[in-house]
Design a protein around this motif. Structure first.
Motif, PDB file in Angstrom:
ATOM      1  N   GLY A  24       0.809  -1.214   0.000  1.00 17.93           N
ATOM      2  CA  GLY A  24       0.000   0.000   0.000  1.00 17.93           C
ATOM      3  C   GLY A  24       0.840   1.260   0.000  1.00 17.93           C
ATOM      4  N   GLN A  25       1.911   1.271   0.807  1.00 15.35           N
ATOM      5  CA  GLN A  25       2.776   2.443   0.875  1.00 15.35           C
ATOM      6  C   GLN A  25       3.475   2.697  -0.460  1.00 15.35           C
ATOM      7  OE1 GLN A  25       3.051   4.712   3.508  1.00 15.35           O
ATOM      8  NE2 GLN A  25       1.233   3.524   4.070  1.00 15.35           N
ATOM      9  N   TRP A  26       3.939   1.646  -1.106  1.00 17.38           N
ATOM     10  CA  TRP A  26       4.606   1.807  -2.400  1.00 17.38           C
ATOM     11  C   TRP A  26       3.622   2.332  -3.456  1.00 17.38           C
ATOM     12  CZ3 TRP A  26       9.633   1.817  -3.393  1.00 17.38           C
ATOM     13  CH2 TRP A  26      10.043   1.790  -4.734  1.00 17.38           C
ATOM     14  N   PHE A  27       2.406   1.802  -3.417  1.00 14.72           N
ATOM     15  CA  PHE A  27       1.384   2.263  -4.367  1.00 14.72           C
ATOM     16  C   PHE A  27       1.114   3.755  -4.193  1.00 14.72           C
ATOM     17  CE2 PHE A  27      -3.114   3.306  -5.040  1.00 14.72           C
ATOM     18  CZ  PHE A  27      -3.243   3.004  -6.389  1.00 14.72           C
ATOM     19  N   LEU A  28       0.997   4.197  -2.940  1.00 15.86           N
ATOM     20  CA  LEU A  28       0.658   5.596  -2.680  1.00 15.86           C
ATOM     21  C   LEU A  28       1.819   6.536  -3.030  1.00 15.86           C
ATOM     22  CD1 LEU A  28      -1.304   5.123   0.645  1.00 15.86           C
ATOM     23  CD2 LEU A  28      -2.222   5.923  -1.514  1.00 15.86           C
ATOM     24  N   ARG A  29       3.055   6.047  -2.910  1.00 14.10           N
ATOM     25  CA  ARG A  29       4.208   6.910  -3.193  1.00 14.10           C
ATOM     26  C   ARG A  29       4.699   6.781  -4.635  1.00 14.10           C
ATOM     27  NH1 ARG A  29       2.099   7.741   0.761  1.00 14.10           N
ATOM     28  NH2 ARG A  29       2.904   8.117   2.859  1.00 14.10           N
ATOM     29  N   ARG A  30       4.510   5.617  -5.256  1.00 17.43           N
ATOM     30  CA  ARG A  30       5.074   5.377  -6.582  1.00 17.43           C
ATOM     31  C   ARG A  30       4.013   5.103  -7.650  1.00 17.43           C
ATOM     32  NH1 ARG A  30       8.528   7.303  -4.134  1.00 17.43           N
ATOM     33  NH2 ARG A  30      10.681   6.590  -3.795  1.00 17.43           N
TER      34      ARG A  30
ATOM     35  N   GLU B 103      -8.589   5.145  18.431  1.00 22.33           N
ATOM     36  CA  GLU B 103      -9.228   4.656  17.211  1.00 22.33           C
ATOM     37  C   GLU B 103      -9.603   5.767  16.233  1.00 22.33           C
ATOM     38  OE1 GLU B 103     -11.758   0.936  17.290  1.00 22.33           O
ATOM     39  OE2 GLU B 103     -11.777   1.442  19.428  1.00 22.33           O
ATOM     40  N   THR B 104      -9.961   6.933  16.737  1.00 20.43           N
ATOM     41  CA  THR B 104     -10.252   8.052  15.837  1.00 20.43           C
ATOM     42  C   THR B 104      -8.990   8.488  15.109  1.00 20.43           C
ATOM     43  OG1 THR B 104     -12.056   8.808  17.270  1.00 20.43           O
ATOM     44  CG2 THR B 104     -11.162  10.401  15.702  1.00 20.43           C
ATOM     45  N   GLU B 105      -7.871   8.494  15.815  1.00 19.81           N
ATOM     46  CA  GLU B 105      -6.605   8.867  15.201  1.00 19.81           C
ATOM     47  C   GLU B 105      -6.108   7.787  14.245  1.00 19.81           C
ATOM     48  OE1 GLU B 105      -3.928   9.926  18.343  1.00 19.81           O
ATOM     49  OE2 GLU B 105      -4.976  11.812  18.780  1.00 19.81           O
ATOM     50  N   ILE B 106      -6.379   6.528  14.564  1.00 24.86           N
ATOM     51  CA  ILE B 106      -6.044   5.439  13.648  1.00 24.86           C
ATOM     52  C   ILE B 106      -6.797   5.627  12.332  1.00 24.86           C
ATOM     53  CG2 ILE B 106      -6.271   2.948  13.236  1.00 24.86           C
ATOM     54  CD1 ILE B 106      -5.850   2.546  16.254  1.00 24.86           C
ATOM     55  N   ALA B 107      -8.089   5.929  12.435  1.00 23.53           N
ATOM     56  CA  ALA B 107      -8.901   6.139  11.230  1.00 23.53           C
ATOM     57  C   ALA B 107      -8.384   7.330  10.424  1.00 23.53           C
ATOM     58  CB  ALA B 107     -10.363   6.352  11.618  1.00 23.53           C
ATOM     59  N   ALA B 108      -8.013   8.393  11.109  1.00 25.72           N
ATOM     60  CA  ALA B 108      -7.516   9.587  10.417  1.00 25.72           C
ATOM     61  C   ALA B 108      -6.217   9.278   9.680  1.00 25.72           C
ATOM     62  CB  ALA B 108      -7.324  10.730  11.419  1.00 25.72           C
ATOM     63  N   TRP B 109      -5.302   8.566  10.341  1.00 27.24           N
ATOM     64  CA  TRP B 109      -4.022   8.231   9.706  1.00 27.24           C
ATOM     65  C   TRP B 109      -4.251   7.304   8.511  1.00 27.24           C
ATOM     66  CZ3 TRP B 109      -0.630   4.767   7.866  1.00 27.24           C
ATOM     67  CH2 TRP B 109       0.699   5.155   7.728  1.00 27.24           C
ATOM     68  N   LEU B 110      -5.109   6.302   8.694  1.00 27.52           N
ATOM     69  CA  LEU B 110      -5.373   5.335   7.623  1.00 27.52           C
ATOM     70  C   LEU B 110      -5.943   6.029   6.388  1.00 27.52           C
ATOM     71  CD1 LEU B 110      -6.853   1.821   7.809  1.00 27.52           C
ATOM     72  CD2 LEU B 110      -8.026   3.493   6.417  1.00 27.52           C
ATOM     73  N   ALA B 111      -6.930   6.882   6.579  1.00 25.02           N
ATOM     74  CA  ALA B 111      -7.591   7.519   5.440  1.00 25.02           C
ATOM     75  C   ALA B 111      -6.622   8.405   4.648  1.00 25.02           C
ATOM     76  CB  ALA B 111      -8.785   8.346   5.922  1.00 25.02           C
ATOM     77  N   LYS B 112      -5.664   8.980   5.317  1.00 25.94           N
ATOM     78  CA  LYS B 112      -4.734   9.877   4.629  1.00 25.94           C
ATOM     79  C   LYS B 112      -3.488   9.165   4.118  1.00 25.94           C
ATOM     80  CE  LYS B 112      -2.251  14.244   5.058  1.00 25.94           C
ATOM     81  NZ  LYS B 112      -1.986  15.435   5.907  1.00 25.94           N
ATOM     82  N   ASN B 113      -3.011   8.135   4.869  1.00 21.87           N
ATOM     83  CA  ASN B 113      -1.683   7.583   4.600  1.00 21.87           C
ATOM     84  C   ASN B 113      -1.640   6.141   4.125  1.00 21.87           C
ATOM     85  OD1 ASN B 113       0.053   9.896   5.517  1.00 21.87           O
ATOM     86  ND2 ASN B 113      -1.131   9.550   7.381  1.00 21.87           N
ATOM     87  N   GLY B 114      -2.752   5.403   4.188  1.00 26.34           N
ATOM     88  CA  GLY B 114      -2.725   4.049   3.658  1.00 26.34           C
ATOM     89  C   GLY B 114      -3.048   2.969   4.677  1.00 26.34           C
ATOM     90  N   PRO B 115      -3.120   1.706   4.219  1.00 27.37           N
ATOM     91  CA  PRO B 115      -3.450   0.583   5.106  1.00 27.37           C
ATOM     92  C   PRO B 115      -2.399   0.405   6.195  1.00 27.37           C
ATOM     93  CG  PRO B 115      -2.663  -0.195   2.974  1.00 27.37           C
ATOM     94  CD  PRO B 115      -2.869   1.270   2.841  1.00 27.37           C
ATOM     95  N   ILE B 116      -2.833  -0.140   7.330  1.00 24.89           N
ATOM     96  CA  ILE B 116      -2.003  -0.222   8.531  1.00 24.89           C
ATOM     97  C   ILE B 116      -1.809  -1.676   8.944  1.00 24.89           C
ATOM     98  CG2 ILE B 116      -1.880   0.417  10.976  1.00 24.89           C
ATOM     99  CD1 ILE B 116      -3.621   2.852  10.334  1.00 24.89           C
ATOM    100  N   SER B 117      -0.588  -2.022   9.306  1.00 24.55           N
ATOM    101  CA  SER B 117      -0.318  -3.322   9.911  1.00 24.55           C
ATOM    102  C   SER B 117      -0.784  -3.277  11.364  1.00 24.55           C
ATOM    103  CB  SER B 117       1.176  -3.637   9.856  1.00 24.55           C
ATOM    104  OG  SER B 117       1.481  -4.765  10.656  1.00 24.55           O
ATOM    105  N   ILE B 118      -1.631  -4.226  11.740  1.00 22.55           N
ATOM    106  CA  ILE B 118      -2.099  -4.291  13.126  1.00 22.55           C
ATOM    107  C   ILE B 118      -2.011  -5.732  13.625  1.00 22.55           C
ATOM    108  CG2 ILE B 118      -3.705  -2.374  12.733  1.00 22.55           C
ATOM    109  CD1 ILE B 118      -5.999  -4.484  12.991  1.00 22.55           C
ATOM    110  N   ALA B 119      -2.166  -5.894  14.932  1.00 14.90           N
ATOM    111  CA  ALA B 119      -2.251  -7.223  15.540  1.00 14.90           C
ATOM    112  C   ALA B 119      -3.457  -7.231  16.465  1.00 14.90           C
ATOM    113  CB  ALA B 119      -0.980  -7.548  16.306  1.00 14.90           C
ATOM    114  N   LEU B 120      -4.039  -8.406  16.662  1.00 14.53           N
ATOM    115  CA  LEU B 120      -5.232  -8.507  17.505  1.00 14.53           C
ATOM    116  C   LEU B 120      -5.323  -9.888  18.142  1.00 14.53           C
ATOM    117  CD1 LEU B 120      -6.864 -10.341  15.367  1.00 14.53           C
ATOM    118  CD2 LEU B 120      -7.854  -8.220  14.576  1.00 14.53           C
ATOM    119  N   ASN B 121      -6.259 -10.009  19.035  1.00 15.85           N
ATOM    120  CA  ASN B 121      -6.593 -11.289  19.653  1.00 15.85           C
ATOM    121  C   ASN B 121      -7.566 -12.006  18.708  1.00 15.85           C
ATOM    122  OD1 ASN B 121      -7.874 -13.328  21.189  1.00 15.85           O
ATOM    123  ND2 ASN B 121      -7.576 -12.209  23.104  1.00 15.85           N
ATOM    124  N   ALA B 122      -7.174 -13.187  18.238  1.00 18.88           N
ATOM    125  CA  ALA B 122      -7.968 -13.907  17.236  1.00 18.88           C
ATOM    126  C   ALA B 122      -8.966 -14.872  17.852  1.00 18.88           C
ATOM    127  CB  ALA B 122      -7.031 -14.662  16.281  1.00 18.88           C
TER     128      ALA B 122
END
Length: 502
Positions: free
Chosen positions: A324-330, A405-424
């Protein structure tokens, strides 16, 4: 921690007989013949029959017109449990869970008393000219505690059925005379089954074997997998009743695996055990995030991949982010090699798990990532065959993203998909919908799976995160998981990060 484990059982108990109850979401059961609903309806019918006017004759269950279920639990002060496995959770869950309440709208068919023993004194003219059996429309509410084999009919309202509520008497859910079920056909041989296995269970297991092209080495293993499958259906049912979202849980490609097998083959325990490498904090956009966003709609996401029986989710999460980062920059979307990280990342443990923060550093040290086509995925560790001449993308650094979570959404919408981890916890049996697991069972400090956050939005009134998983398209919603947004569900906010491409 030891003191907490000693005190927890007492702390989880309700304050007293009058302790308030919390309630899960009231949900419609899509299939009115759901085994749990049918069992509750049969119990209600038995209770009704014991109290009904015997001159009416016995009743049969004609139809379940609507079935709903709602789980209730005792509120507790703790938000996490000091346990990871289902068996450990079971030690606590039923101290918290009070029960499951079923709301049932059913149609009952009353059998003519003339055909029953003990009614010899009935009016002969009535019995010689029978009419269609009377039908009743009933509303039953049944309180169930399946783990204690306890049920109670708490509400019963019956009246003559309206035309729209009537069913043909021949369409009864309960036949008047029991019929012998046919033996199941292949792929499961009848001799491989327990005598107590239900026809419905056999049918579900056969469908599972066919859908996911499963086969086992011998009859003994088939019996063992059938038993695991049955136990997993009960686990999925409990998760379903406690879920506070709109998710559906049930049979998945992992339904024949024990919890230990699933965890060792598909999850990543190192996420909760090892400290993440320190990264500089990401700058959060000052503008509020849009109401919804999805990077799939903007061309930044490659297709869903499959990590196979290898705990390499960390590699898929990171390559998805870098793509995602490469797509947005290149401006070019390139599918990148997870196998390069599995083989060549000396900071992580290949199929034994790893950390996204380490993977970013490994990519920088290697000099970049090759494409999926040049370094294809094998699903197990091999000798490193990375070539600098085949590097397709590079990264310059990495950043840690806010836990808000509001800041996560703001960063994602402007800068691209985010690597996260969670309890599965809830993902082994997830099928579709917005998952909102019971917080006590999906606590934030037991994260064990890395995924890619690609967007967010709302379904109806339910806010969600859209998450790209790495278990193939035949899991979840075409390979995607939808998780409730706004409550830090399953610790999804605890390890958010991204590569930086200048």
């Amino acid at each position: 921690m030891l003191l907490l484990m000693i005190l927890l059982p007492g702390l989880l108990l309700p304050a007293g007989p009058g302790a308030a109850l919390g309630a899960g979401a009231l949900r419609d059961l899509e299939d009115a013949r759901d085994p749990a609903a049918l069992e509750a309806a049969r119990f209600a019918l038995e209770s009704y029959s014991r109290e009904a006017d015997e001159r009416r004759g016995p009743a049969r269950l004609g139809a379940i017109r609507r079935a709903q279920a709602q789980g209730s639990y005792h509120p507790v002060n703790l938000t996490v449990l000091p346990c990871r496995t289902w068996k450990e959770k079971n030690r606590y869950i039923f101290r918290v869970v009070n029960g499951i309440k079923y709301y049932l709208d059913v149609t009952l068919l009353l059998t003519s008393p003339c055909s029953q023993d003990g009614f010899a004194n009935q009016d002969a003219a009535v019995c010689e000219n029978p009419v269609e059996p009377e039908q009743l429309a009933c509303h039953f509410e049944v309180w169930s505690q399946p783990w204690m084999n306890r049920k109670r009919l708490v509400k019963q309202e019956c009246r003559p059925a309206e035309p729209s509520e009537k069913v043909q008497s021949a369409a009864s859910l309960e036949p008047e005379e029991p019929t012998r079920a046919k033996a199941p056909e292949e792929p499961l041989r009848s001799e491989a089954l327990s005598q107590n296995a239900s026809i419905q269970l056999i049918s579900l297991f056969n469908d599972f074997l066919t859908t996911y092209k499963k086969s086992y080495e011998d009859e003994r293993e088939t019996k063992r997998r059938l038993q695991i499958f049955a136990e997993n259906l009960e686990k999925a049912r409990t998760i379903q009743e406690l879920d506070q979202g709109t998710a559906e849980y049930g049979v998945t490609k992992f339904s024949d695996l024990t919890e230990d097998e699933f965890r060792s083959l598909y999850l990543n325990p190192l996420l909760a055990k090892l400290p993440a490498r320190p990264m500089k904090p990401a700058a959060i956009p000052s503008d509020p995030p849009p109401a919804e966003w999805d990077w799939r709609e903007h061309g930044a996401i490659t297709g869903v991949k499959d990590q196979g029986m290898c705990g390499s989710c960390w590699a898929f999460s990171v390559t998805g982010n870098v793509e995602g980062q490469w797509f947005l920059r290149r401006g070019t979307l390139v599918s990148l090699s997870e196998q390069e990280l599995v083989d060549c990342d000396g900071l992580d443990h290949a199929c034994g798990g790893g950390l996204p923060s380490n993977a970013y550093e490994a990519i920088e040290q290697l000099g970049g990532l090759e494409t999926e086509g040049d370094y294809s995925y094998e699903g197990h560790k091999q000798s490193c065959s990375f070539s600098t001449s085949k590097v397709a993308v590079y990264i310059n650094s990495s950043v840690e993203i806010s836990r808000d979570e509001t800041e996560i959404a703001a960063w994602l919408a402007k800068n691209g998909p985010i690597s996260i981890a969670l309890n599965a916890f809830a993902m082994q049996f997830y099928r579709k919908g917005v998952s909102h697991p019971f917080r006590l069972l999906c606590n934030p400090w037991m994260i064990d799976h890395a995924v890619l956050l690609v967007g967010y939005g709302t379904r109806g009134r339910t806010p969600f995160w859209a998450i790209k998983n790495s278990w193939g398209k035949n899991w979840g919603e075409q390979g995607y998981y939808y998780l409730y947004r706004g409550s830090r569900a399953c610790g999804m906010n605890t390890m958010c990060s991204s590569a930086v491409v200048d």
